[in-house]
Scaffold this motif. Sequence first.
Motif, mmCIF file in Angstrom:
data_model
loop_
_atom_site.group_PDB
_atom_site.id
_atom_site.type_symbol
_atom_site.label_atom_id
_atom_site.label_comp_id
_atom_site.label_asym_id
_atom_site.label_seq_id
_atom_site.Cartn_x
_atom_site.Cartn_y
_atom_site.Cartn_z
ATOM 1 N N VAL A 209 -4.288 0.049 -10.066
ATOM 2 C CA VAL A 209 -3.893 -1.272 -9.589
ATOM 3 C C VAL A 209 -4.732 -2.362 -10.256
ATOM 4 C CG1 VAL A 209 -3.823 -2.810 -7.577
ATOM 5 C CG2 VAL A 209 -3.062 -0.432 -7.373
ATOM 6 N N ALA B 113 -0.324 3.020 -3.399
ATOM 7 C CA ALA B 113 -1.659 3.527 -3.064
ATOM 8 C C ALA B 113 -2.199 4.498 -4.106
ATOM 9 C CB ALA B 113 -1.636 4.186 -1.688
ATOM 10 N N CYS C 48 -7.898 1.077 -7.544
ATOM 11 C CA CYS C 48 -7.891 -0.326 -7.991
ATOM 12 C C CYS C 48 -8.926 -0.454 -9.104
ATOM 13 C CB CYS C 48 -8.219 -1.264 -6.840
ATOM 14 S SG CYS C 48 -8.152 -3.011 -7.317
ATOM 15 N N TYR D 115 -6.569 0.818 -1.831
ATOM 16 C CA TYR D 115 -6.107 1.306 -3.139
ATOM 17 C C TYR D 115 -7.290 1.994 -3.827
ATOM 18 C CZ TYR D 115 -2.354 -2.160 -2.455
ATOM 19 O OH TYR D 115 -1.317 -2.905 -1.969
ATOM 20 N N VAL E 152 0.832 -1.206 0.000
ATOM 21 C CA VAL E 152 0.000 0.000 0.000
ATOM 22 C C VAL E 152 0.865 1.253 0.000
ATOM 23 C CG1 VAL E 152 -1.686 1.338 1.319
ATOM 24 C CG2 VAL E 152 -1.974 -1.149 1.066
#
Length: 384
Positions: free
Chosen positions: A293, A289, A317, A314, A285
């Motif tokens: 992702v 972050a 993501c 995240y 992370v």
Amino acid sequence: MRILHTSDWHIGRTFHGSSTMDALAEVLAALTEQVRENAVDVVVVAGDVFDSATPAGAAYTLLGDALVALHDTGATVIVTSGNHDSAARLGFQARLLRDGIHVLTDPLAIGEPVTVNDADGPVRFFGIPYLEPAIVRQHWADTELRTQAQTLAHAMDIVRQGMQENPGRSVAIAHCFAAGVDATIGLEREVRQGGLDVVPLAVFDGPDYVALGHIHGRQQISGRVRYSGAPLHYSFGEQNKPRGSWLVDLDATGLSSVEWLDLPIPRPLVTLTGTLEEILSDENVAAHADHWVCAVYTDALAQTEPMRRLRERYPHCAMVQHQPTETAEAVERSYVDRLRGAVTDPQRIEAFLEHVRSGQGATEREGELIREVLDDRVRAEALI
């Protein structure tokens, strides 16, 4: 003469549901600054300016702002259409654009160059818009045009004729698959059928430089035939490919040098692989972050609400995939084979769980519950 070769802006494209307009505006502003800093004479945009044949109004605004900014550096701007673009929509504003901005979308004008002069004389820029064989063969009824390869070969014959009629150094601009390219699977929309539409390198013989578009990663097909790739990452398959453009110098005799100019990446992409807990570790992370992702978790069993848990740590993501690494030998057997070998009800349930859980059967607690339910059923049937 100094030329900046860019392509595949794909204005209006989304990335896993998120708009890329602000990020693209940031990158195009950086590209414009590179044009100014390097005293570029001509900016070439080799197709796929828009991502859609029917772009939204905001996409036109971004394109207009980018073209005006590039022109304000003192550079001439030459744009061709790609397979994502609507040539009609991209070209309708060509007559309204200021001097020094050229949008080339007419297949019948391939042999008519845009001429830009420098101290060594004229440089002829021949723009080949994306040519769909089924649509453009009406213009050249005497020529067999069934594939992209045949159509580009005919277009380049027209370019070479134009070069003879307009002496000087020359640059060709096209949008296609050239032989030897490394495409990003699932990203570049097909402009070929099987292997027939891959355009041989020899088709591009003649010009001092050939600026190609369509492939999203930079590629050097030969010293004078290149792809610049897209200015943004539009897929996790591209995450390790640099973003930028080619800075091309022509001297009095032709191609002198080519240099790569990196562009900033507003939000890097990363693929994280491991168990879900490993992916969610503080170490990961801290490092990722702020990245886009793609999480590939390898737990034996599918986890509950993995995307929700990932986005808590995240915020960007964009994708989650379950790819278990530990697979029991039983997984290799078909479900039918498992059932054939099952004699009792507990065995049949175990076979089902192994099938849907990639080889993992019931846990100890689940086994206890299964036995309790089956025992209850046996007792109920005995009372009937």
